[in-house]
Write a protein that holds these residues in place. Structure first.
Motif, mmCIF file in Angstrom:
data_model
loop_
_atom_site.group_PDB
_atom_site.id
_atom_site.type_symbol
_atom_site.label_atom_id
_atom_site.label_comp_id
_atom_site.label_asym_id
_atom_site.label_seq_id
_atom_site.Cartn_x
_atom_site.Cartn_y
_atom_site.Cartn_z
ATOM 1 N N MET A 1 -10.933 2.525 -30.433
ATOM 2 C CA MET A 1 -11.293 3.826 -29.849
ATOM 3 C C MET A 1 -10.855 3.858 -28.384
ATOM 4 O O MET A 1 -11.185 2.953 -27.621
ATOM 5 C CB MET A 1 -12.796 4.046 -29.950
ATOM 6 C CG MET A 1 -13.284 5.357 -29.376
ATOM 7 S SD MET A 1 -15.057 5.619 -29.622
ATOM 8 C CE MET A 1 -15.750 4.300 -28.626
ATOM 9 N N HIS A 2 -10.102 4.865 -28.026
ATOM 10 C CA HIS A 2 -9.617 5.033 -26.660
ATOM 11 C C HIS A 2 -10.262 6.276 -26.045
ATOM 12 O O HIS A 2 -10.261 7.349 -26.666
ATOM 13 C CB HIS A 2 -8.094 5.195 -26.628
ATOM 14 C CG HIS A 2 -7.343 3.968 -27.048
ATOM 15 N ND1 HIS A 2 -7.388 3.460 -28.332
ATOM 16 C CD2 HIS A 2 -6.513 3.148 -26.347
ATOM 17 C CE1 HIS A 2 -6.628 2.388 -28.398
ATOM 18 N NE2 HIS A 2 -6.093 2.172 -27.222
ATOM 19 N N ARG A 3 -10.790 6.137 -24.841
ATOM 20 C CA ARG A 3 -11.426 7.252 -24.143
ATOM 21 C C ARG A 3 -10.789 7.432 -22.769
ATOM 22 O O ARG A 3 -10.646 6.474 -22.007
ATOM 23 C CB ARG A 3 -12.927 6.992 -23.971
ATOM 24 C CG ARG A 3 -13.685 6.869 -25.284
ATOM 25 C CD ARG A 3 -13.676 8.169 -26.068
ATOM 26 N NE ARG A 3 -14.533 8.081 -27.233
ATOM 27 C CZ ARG A 3 -14.601 9.012 -28.186
ATOM 28 N NH1 ARG A 3 -13.851 10.105 -28.098
ATOM 29 N NH2 ARG A 3 -15.403 8.859 -29.220
ATOM 30 N N ASP A 4 -10.400 8.655 -22.479
ATOM 31 C CA ASP A 4 -9.842 8.964 -21.162
ATOM 32 C C ASP A 4 -10.984 9.056 -20.159
ATOM 33 O O ASP A 4 -11.893 9.874 -20.304
ATOM 34 C CB ASP A 4 -9.069 10.284 -21.229
ATOM 35 C CG ASP A 4 -8.229 10.546 -20.000
ATOM 36 O OD1 ASP A 4 -8.374 9.808 -19.002
ATOM 37 O OD2 ASP A 4 -7.418 11.487 -20.030
ATOM 38 N N LEU A 5 -10.927 8.220 -19.136
ATOM 39 C CA LEU A 5 -11.976 8.172 -18.121
ATOM 40 C C LEU A 5 -11.482 8.722 -16.784
ATOM 41 O O LEU A 5 -12.013 8.368 -15.729
ATOM 42 C CB LEU A 5 -12.459 6.726 -17.944
ATOM 43 C CG LEU A 5 -12.907 5.994 -19.216
ATOM 44 C CD1 LEU A 5 -13.355 4.573 -18.885
ATOM 45 C CD2 LEU A 5 -14.018 6.750 -19.934
ATOM 46 N N SER A 6 -10.480 9.598 -16.834
ATOM 47 C CA SER A 6 -9.818 10.088 -15.620
ATOM 48 C C SER A 6 -10.094 11.562 -15.392
ATOM 49 O O SER A 6 -10.240 12.343 -16.338
ATOM 50 C CB SER A 6 -8.296 9.905 -15.734
ATOM 51 O OG SER A 6 -7.954 8.610 -16.160
ATOM 52 N N HIS A 7 -10.117 11.938 -14.115
ATOM 53 C CA HIS A 7 -10.098 13.351 -13.740
ATOM 54 C C HIS A 7 -8.645 13.817 -13.672
ATOM 55 O O HIS A 7 -7.784 13.092 -13.151
ATOM 56 C CB HIS A 7 -10.745 13.559 -12.371
ATOM 57 C CG HIS A 7 -12.223 13.354 -12.363
ATOM 58 N ND1 HIS A 7 -13.099 14.256 -12.918
ATOM 59 C CD2 HIS A 7 -12.987 12.349 -11.856
ATOM 60 C CE1 HIS A 7 -14.347 13.825 -12.752
ATOM 61 N NE2 HIS A 7 -14.302 12.657 -12.115
ATOM 62 N N PRO A 8 -8.337 15.004 -14.168
ATOM 63 C CA PRO A 8 -6.962 15.501 -14.056
ATOM 64 C C PRO A 8 -6.602 15.797 -12.597
ATOM 65 O O PRO A 8 -7.462 16.193 -11.798
ATOM 66 C CB PRO A 8 -6.971 16.784 -14.892
ATOM 67 C CG PRO A 8 -8.405 17.201 -14.961
ATOM 68 C CD PRO A 8 -9.214 15.942 -14.889
ATOM 69 N N ILE A 9 -5.338 15.574 -12.272
ATOM 70 C CA ILE A 9 -4.837 15.876 -10.929
ATOM 71 C C ILE A 9 -4.378 17.326 -10.910
ATOM 72 O O ILE A 9 -3.505 17.724 -11.684
ATOM 73 C CB ILE A 9 -3.701 14.919 -10.538
ATOM 74 C CG1 ILE A 9 -4.247 13.493 -10.428
ATOM 75 C CG2 ILE A 9 -3.056 15.342 -9.224
ATOM 76 C CD1 ILE A 9 -3.197 12.454 -10.126
#
Length: 213
Positions: A1-9
């Motif tokens: 399972m992969h989760r994006d932990l980033s805020h978009p730029i």
């Protein structure tokens, strides 16, 4: 399972007070040029990013001095959501575990883009020193592991960048402005590859990876 932990730029996104503003604007368009290109202007500590020691240590390493595998971490998540605005994260929250990084889950990403985001919990100096003593990199879902200046700052808060100095001075990387730490487990792999900049920090695409048990 992969989760994006980033805020978009994106244009106008929140930054540390005084840091360069962010702008993402068309430099070429399909209608006028037959192709599309975006012009991106931002600081090295924009959005979800990694701090290298050179950020606060005059003789500290820059990002290009680390092998790429240094940006993959065996991470432990520590639940700090019980803490309130501008509360210190105490040293007894620092786990004594065999890991590369501790991710302090404050839930403060819920305030992203607001004035309240400045008033996050922060690492008490002895907590930062405990992380450094155990060789743990630190990730936070907030603007800063140190208190961020704001009109609500208290007179008893540590001044300057004591957590940064303890961690970066001990060659422990710092990841700031993570998002959605609730989507990963208490033990996960954090992949946070920076842009290929030979500098004091860079935006990352932070991804949390957990394996089915």
């Amino acid at each position: 399972m992969h989760r994006d932990l980033s805020h978009p730029i994106e244009t106008g996104m929140q930054t540390f007070p005084g840091d360069p503003e962010v702008a993402v604007e068309p430099a070429a368009t399909h209608d006028e040029d037959g192709y599309h290109v975006e012009a991106v202007a931002c600081g090295s500590h924009t959005g979800t990013h990694v701090d290298a020691p050179a950020h606060t240590e005059p003789d500290g390493k820059t990002l290009d001095e680390y092998p790429i595998e240094r940006f993959v971490f065996d991470a432990v998540r520590v639940d700090c959501r019980d803490l309130g605005a501008r509360d210190p994260i105490p040293a007894d929250r620092v786990p004594d575990v065999d890991a590369d990084l501790v991710a302090f889950w404050t839930g403060w990403d819920a305030h992203w883009g607001t004035d309240g985001y400045l008033d996050h919990p922060y690492l008490a100096p002895d907590a930062a020193e405990a992380c450094a003593d155990r060789g743990l990199a630190v990730a936070v879902d907030a603007l800063n592991p140190d208190p961020t200046p704001s009109p609500n700052a208290g007179g008893d808060e540590p001044e300057g960048f004591r957590a940064h100095h303890a961690l970066l001075g001990g060659d422990c990387l710092i990841l700031e402005n993570l998002a959605d730490l609730g989507s990963v487990r208490d033990r996960f792999e954090l992949r946070a590859y920076p842009l290929a900049l030979s500098t004091d920090g860079a935006p990352v695409r932070a991804v949390g990876v957990t394996r089915d048990e």
